[in-house]
Write a protein that holds these residues in place. Sequence first.
Motif, mmCIF file in Angstrom:
data_model
loop_
_atom_site.group_PDB
_atom_site.id
_atom_site.type_symbol
_atom_site.label_atom_id
_atom_site.label_comp_id
_atom_site.label_asym_id
_atom_site.label_seq_id
_atom_site.Cartn_x
_atom_site.Cartn_y
_atom_site.Cartn_z
ATOM 1 N N GLY A 71 12.190 -3.282 6.299
ATOM 2 C CA GLY A 71 12.140 -1.975 6.921
ATOM 3 C C GLY A 71 10.729 -1.427 6.985
ATOM 4 O O GLY A 71 9.918 -1.635 6.073
ATOM 5 N N LEU A 72 10.415 -0.730 8.079
ATOM 6 C CA LEU A 72 9.119 -0.064 8.244
ATOM 7 C C LEU A 72 9.390 1.381 8.659
ATOM 8 O O LEU A 72 9.821 1.637 9.782
ATOM 9 C CB LEU A 72 8.283 -0.764 9.319
ATOM 10 N N TRP A 73 9.139 2.327 7.740
ATOM 11 C CA TRP A 73 9.388 3.749 7.993
ATOM 12 C C TRP A 73 8.039 4.432 8.113
ATOM 13 O O TRP A 73 7.475 4.930 7.145
ATOM 14 C CB TRP A 73 10.204 4.319 6.833
ATOM 15 N N ILE A 74 7.484 4.418 9.336
ATOM 16 C CA ILE A 74 6.107 4.871 9.568
ATOM 17 C C ILE A 74 6.058 5.662 10.871
ATOM 18 O O ILE A 74 7.032 5.731 11.624
ATOM 19 C CB ILE A 74 5.130 3.681 9.638
ATOM 20 N N GLY A 75 4.881 6.253 11.155
ATOM 21 C CA GLY A 75 4.742 7.058 12.361
ATOM 22 C C GLY A 75 4.710 6.247 13.635
ATOM 23 O O GLY A 75 5.323 6.607 14.634
ATOM 24 N N GLY A 76 3.962 5.149 13.628
ATOM 25 C CA GLY A 76 3.869 4.318 14.822
ATOM 26 C C GLY A 76 2.865 4.811 15.846
ATOM 27 O O GLY A 76 2.852 4.334 16.978
ATOM 28 N N TYR A 77 1.994 5.754 15.463
ATOM 29 C CA TYR A 77 1.058 6.350 16.410
ATOM 30 C C TYR A 77 -0.387 5.902 16.205
ATOM 31 O O TYR A 77 -1.260 6.312 16.971
ATOM 32 C CB TYR A 77 1.104 7.879 16.313
ATOM 33 N N THR A 78 -0.663 5.107 15.182
ATOM 34 C CA THR A 78 -2.053 4.789 14.860
ATOM 35 C C THR A 78 -2.307 3.280 14.892
ATOM 36 O O THR A 78 -1.371 2.464 14.848
ATOM 37 C CB THR A 78 -2.425 5.307 13.457
ATOM 38 N N LEU A 83 -1.101 -2.553 12.934
ATOM 39 C CA LEU A 83 -1.486 -3.667 12.068
ATOM 40 C C LEU A 83 -0.377 -3.988 11.069
ATOM 41 O O LEU A 83 -0.116 -5.169 10.781
ATOM 42 C CB LEU A 83 -2.786 -3.336 11.329
ATOM 43 N N HIS A 84 0.287 -2.979 10.553
ATOM 44 C CA HIS A 84 1.418 -3.233 9.658
ATOM 45 C C HIS A 84 2.552 -3.938 10.402
ATOM 46 O O HIS A 84 3.138 -4.906 9.903
ATOM 47 C CB HIS A 84 1.921 -1.923 9.051
ATOM 48 N N ILE A 85 2.866 -3.471 11.609
ATOM 49 C CA ILE A 85 3.977 -4.042 12.378
ATOM 50 C C ILE A 85 3.680 -5.489 12.761
ATOM 51 O O ILE A 85 4.464 -6.403 12.491
ATOM 52 C CB ILE A 85 4.254 -3.194 13.629
ATOM 53 N N TYR A 86 2.533 -5.707 13.402
ATOM 54 C CA TYR A 86 2.189 -7.055 13.854
ATOM 55 C C TYR A 86 1.852 -7.966 12.674
ATOM 56 O O TYR A 86 2.152 -9.167 12.702
ATOM 57 C CB TYR A 86 1.017 -6.985 14.837
ATOM 58 N N GLY A 87 1.206 -7.411 11.642
ATOM 59 C CA GLY A 87 0.875 -8.225 10.474
ATOM 60 C C GLY A 87 2.113 -8.703 9.749
ATOM 61 O O GLY A 87 2.202 -9.870 9.333
ATOM 62 N N LEU A 88 3.087 -7.821 9.586
ATOM 63 C CA LEU A 88 4.347 -8.205 8.942
ATOM 64 C C LEU A 88 5.056 -9.276 9.759
ATOM 65 O O LEU A 88 5.599 -10.244 9.213
ATOM 66 C CB LEU A 88 5.241 -6.968 8.792
ATOM 67 N N SER A 89 5.028 -9.107 11.073
ATOM 68 C CA SER A 89 5.648 -10.092 11.942
ATOM 69 C C SER A 89 4.919 -11.437 11.864
ATOM 70 O O SER A 89 5.551 -12.497 11.788
ATOM 71 C CB SER A 89 5.656 -9.560 13.378
ATOM 72 N N ARG A 90 3.586 -11.394 11.878
ATOM 73 C CA ARG A 90 2.805 -12.636 11.793
ATOM 74 C C ARG A 90 3.008 -13.329 10.446
ATOM 75 O O ARG A 90 2.899 -14.563 10.345
ATOM 76 C CB ARG A 90 1.315 -12.304 12.013
ATOM 77 N N ALA A 140 2.667 1.955 2.917
ATOM 78 C CA ALA A 140 1.909 1.430 4.062
ATOM 79 C C ALA A 140 0.447 1.843 3.891
ATOM 80 O O ALA A 140 0.043 2.938 4.260
ATOM 81 C CB ALA A 140 2.480 1.972 5.369
ATOM 82 N N GLN A 141 -0.339 0.956 3.304
ATOM 83 C CA GLN A 141 -1.725 1.260 2.950
ATOM 84 C C GLN A 141 -2.595 1.449 4.189
ATOM 85 O O GLN A 141 -2.330 0.870 5.246
ATOM 86 C CB GLN A 141 -2.312 0.121 2.110
ATOM 87 N N GLN A 142 -3.647 2.251 4.046
ATOM 88 C CA GLN A 142 -4.647 2.345 5.095
ATOM 89 C C GLN A 142 -5.443 1.037 5.144
ATOM 90 O O GLN A 142 -5.523 0.297 4.162
ATOM 91 C CB GLN A 142 -5.584 3.518 4.833
ATOM 92 N N ALA A 143 -6.059 0.781 6.285
ATOM 93 C CA ALA A 143 -6.726 -0.502 6.502
ATOM 94 C C ALA A 143 -7.812 -0.777 5.472
ATOM 95 O O ALA A 143 -8.009 -1.930 5.053
ATOM 96 C CB ALA A 143 -7.306 -0.549 7.917
ATOM 97 N N ASP A 144 -8.526 0.272 5.044
ATOM 98 C CA ASP A 144 -9.625 0.035 4.105
ATOM 99 C C ASP A 144 -9.145 -0.271 2.692
ATOM 100 O O ASP A 144 -9.936 -0.579 1.805
ATOM 101 C CB ASP A 144 -10.583 1.234 4.085
ATOM 102 N N ARG A 145 -7.828 -0.179 2.456
ATOM 103 C CA ARG A 145 -7.271 -0.506 1.141
ATOM 104 C C ARG A 145 -6.659 -1.908 1.107
ATOM 105 O O ARG A 145 -6.181 -2.346 0.064
ATOM 106 C CB ARG A 145 -6.188 0.523 0.771
ATOM 107 N N ILE A 146 -6.635 -2.579 2.247
ATOM 108 C CA ILE A 146 -6.030 -3.909 2.337
ATOM 109 C C ILE A 146 -7.063 -4.970 1.965
ATOM 110 O O ILE A 146 -8.146 -5.042 2.541
ATOM 111 C CB ILE A 146 -5.504 -4.171 3.761
ATOM 112 N N ASP A 147 -6.715 -5.805 1.001
ATOM 113 C CA ASP A 147 -7.608 -6.891 0.580
ATOM 114 C C ASP A 147 -6.765 -8.133 0.333
ATOM 115 O O ASP A 147 -6.044 -8.221 -0.650
ATOM 116 C CB ASP A 147 -8.372 -6.491 -0.679
ATOM 117 N N ALA A 148 -6.842 -9.076 1.258
ATOM 118 C CA ALA A 148 -6.053 -10.308 1.094
ATOM 119 C C ALA A 148 -6.785 -11.510 1.667
ATOM 120 O O ALA A 148 -6.165 -12.503 2.039
ATOM 121 C CB ALA A 148 -4.697 -10.140 1.781
ATOM 122 N N ASN A 149 -8.100 -11.427 1.742
ATOM 123 C CA ASN A 149 -8.857 -12.505 2.370
ATOM 124 C C ASN A 149 -8.733 -13.830 1.629
ATOM 125 O O ASN A 149 -8.888 -14.893 2.210
ATOM 126 C CB ASN A 149 -10.333 -12.110 2.476
ATOM 127 N N GLY A 150 -8.462 -13.790 0.329
ATOM 128 C CA GLY A 150 -8.346 -15.028 -0.422
ATOM 129 C C GLY A 150 -6.979 -15.670 -0.320
ATOM 130 O O GLY A 150 -6.784 -16.786 -0.800
#
Length: 514
Positions: A71-78, A83-90, A140-150
Amino acid sequence: MSKTHLSVLESSASHYPSSPVFRIPHIDSQSSQLHWRSVTYRQFYNDVLLFARYWSRTLAQVRIPQRSVIGLWIGGYTYTDILHIYGLSRAGYIPQLFSLRLPNPDVIFELLAKANARALIHDQTFENVLGECPVPTYLAQQADRIDANGHPLPSLLDVEPSDLAFLFHTNSVVSKSYQVAVPRDSSRQDVTVWMGSMCHIGQTFMLLGSLQHGTCTIQPTTISFSSEELLDMIHHCGLNRLNQFAAFLAMQLRNARNDTKLLSALANLDEVLYSGMPLPREEQEWALRNHINLRNLFGSTECGATLISVGGCGPDANLLRPLDGVSYRFVPIDSDKAEAEHHSTARMLEFVVSAESGDCPDISLRHADGHFHTGDLFQEVTEGRYVFRGRDDDWIKSENSLRCDTKAVEDNVRATCGGLVADCIVVGTGRPSPVLFVEPAVDMDENRLKKEIIRKTRPFHARRYLHERITSPNMIVVVSRNTLPRTATKGNIRRKAVEEAYKTELDRIYGLIR
């Protein structure tokens, strides 16, 4: 492999790596001026992969397998929401999208259970109401809080056309959105604007079409952006295709009547596309007289876009035709139904999506004949060209083009207030929320009657979308018995006639008349 939103993104990032895909608003802290920063296709693609790694790692830690519903309970306007929607799908999961307009957590929990969802990703707004959520929850973290490059990126899943991608009631969006978004001038980049939440099919559809043609999408400061912001987007971001729901576009057209700069800007756009509901006829005719290239994109929650207007400024500009590659029928309805809603003897045709059409919804939503009956009514003006004439059911569309089940509201009033209300009807097409008209069954003070109706129906409305709720006595109109307009044959209250007869009262209620 089937063509999906993910393969479209990968292809577009390869073809248009340096072109802007989004323009994001930014208010300068010192000057308070509005600016837009660009996000390129390459950056968007890389950001999606980053979010895919993040959700792959996060959900793998609690052993939630790929192909699970999340489930994704978010605004969908930003941009971050996308990135959350497409990233989760990817990452290999199936997003179940809930908008902020459904704020009741109990309903969200029930929908998660029905979809067998394994987790819920949510906007910070709801952090304090998720204590009883039946599945793990994640902010649903903001983009600058996402760290998963490793973290390694999971391989793309092999999918079939019948596999789930999103829990949307629609199919064939890749091919249909491609048609809608074709540029008028292929030698330059189209620039368009966000028209709604990515948690609803309208904006998801439009973005997918835009991605296929390397188009840039501007994120406005609000979906109901002002005419001043529209001019800013045209002059500073190069906007050349305006997409808006009809109620919001009507505001721009009204402003343009007294603003020559705005009118000139609208007339110079390659296209002004509206959806959700028809424009008022007066606005439509004025726009065409002033050489604004209007296009009407007709669609539904279940099927996505289905019909598009001829366009241009000629006499047939507003007539609708089916999109290419679909299989639709226009079936005559009986005269009683036509008279009940439309008070008309003209030949009405119900729009039916054939079972063999690629956009026919799941079999659980189809009629006994195997086809999907939309409930939308049309008249055929010339061969293969149609004009919309309302609906053959009890749904209306609100200002933001979301649907409201008026029959459910009316049935609840009759069930809970039977001793107080002799008859009732809900109206509010194109309005922010519905209004209830009641003919009382008892001799009671009007204000007391309204408060009793609100009290008795409160549990029902607490579970509805925000645009469906009637929670204030101000949204109830009490009239004398047997005064609401009715059909001649069966005596049913005529919804459209009530809206027309009480337009002044409705305008006052919605604050349009001061």
